[in-house]
Design an enzyme around this catalytic site. Structure first.
Site, PDB file in Angstrom:
ATOM      1  N   GLU A   1       3.111  -1.561   4.405  1.00  0.00           N
ATOM      2  CA  GLU A   1       2.741  -0.074   3.848  1.00  0.00           C
ATOM      3  C   GLU A   1       3.987   0.660   3.780  1.00  0.00           C
ATOM      4  OE1 GLU A   1       0.568   1.946   7.123  1.00  0.00           O
ATOM      5  OE2 GLU A   1      -1.255   0.522   6.905  1.00  0.00           O
TER       6      GLU A   1
ATOM      7  N   ALA B   1       0.923  -1.085   0.102  1.00  0.00           N
ATOM      8  CA  ALA B   1      -0.073   0.059   0.099  1.00  0.00           C
ATOM      9  C   ALA B   1       0.913   1.491   0.148  1.00  0.00           C
ATOM     10  CB  ALA B   1      -0.875  -0.081   1.096  1.00  0.00           C
TER      11      ALA B   1
ATOM     12  N   HIS C   1     -10.621  -1.112   2.674  1.00  0.00           N
ATOM     13  CA  HIS C   1      -9.665  -1.987   1.818  1.00  0.00           C
ATOM     14  C   HIS C   1      -9.288  -3.101   2.302  1.00  0.00           C
ATOM     15  CE1 HIS C   1      -9.374   0.758  -1.968  1.00  0.00           C
ATOM     16  NE2 HIS C   1     -10.359   1.228  -1.229  1.00  0.00           N
TER      17      HIS C   1
END
Length: 146
Positions: free
Chosen positions: A41, A13, A29
């Site tokens: 992330e 992400a 999500h």
């Protein structure tokens, strides 16, 4: 698509949660993906994540390149997407790149937006050139381009 390429799945992400709305969007999500994806992330160093994860995952969804490009530009760095795309293309890890088409509209009125649009177009072209398959999602319908 990721579920067809192995049991060890990752989701890289690029979004950053700067406000409550974005935190809610990210949580939604993650809920939609379910527990069979490891979420990583990373707003900037996508190449490093691919290198580190290629022994631990079979497939990784990188979402999204245009947000990553925005992160890079706004951080003051010069986008170097050829390096990242080469690593993704050569990795044994199946990399699914998600991006946005931003060049179909009018020419933006300010220099930063025009630079972003031009760089996103170059990024998308270079990603598509290296890709095994390319799909354009329009109205929720995948159209195979390559």
């Amino acid at each position: 698509m990721a579920r067809q390429h192995g049991q060890r799945r990752g989701f890289l992400a690029t979004a950053q949660a700067f406000d409550d709305e974005m935190r809610d969007r990210i949580a939604q999500h993650q809920h939609e993906r379910g527990p069979d994806f490891v979420t990583i992330e990373e707003p900037l160093d996508l190449a490093r994540v691919i290198i580190v994860q290629q022994e631990m995952l079979d497939v990784i969804v990188i979402d999204c390149l245009t947000l990553w490009l925005s992160n890079v530009i706004l951080s003051g760095q010069e986008p170097r997407f050829s390096d990242f795309l080469d690593i993704a293309a050569q990795s044994p890890l199946w990399c699914i790149l998600v991006t946005n088409e931003v060049g179909c509209g009018i020419v933006p009125e300010n220099a930063l937006a025009r630079r972003f649009r031009d760089l996103a177009g170059a990024l998308n072209q270079q990603a598509a050139a290296r890709a095994v398959e390319v799909y354009w999602m329009i109205f929720g319908v995948p159209l195979r381009v390559k």
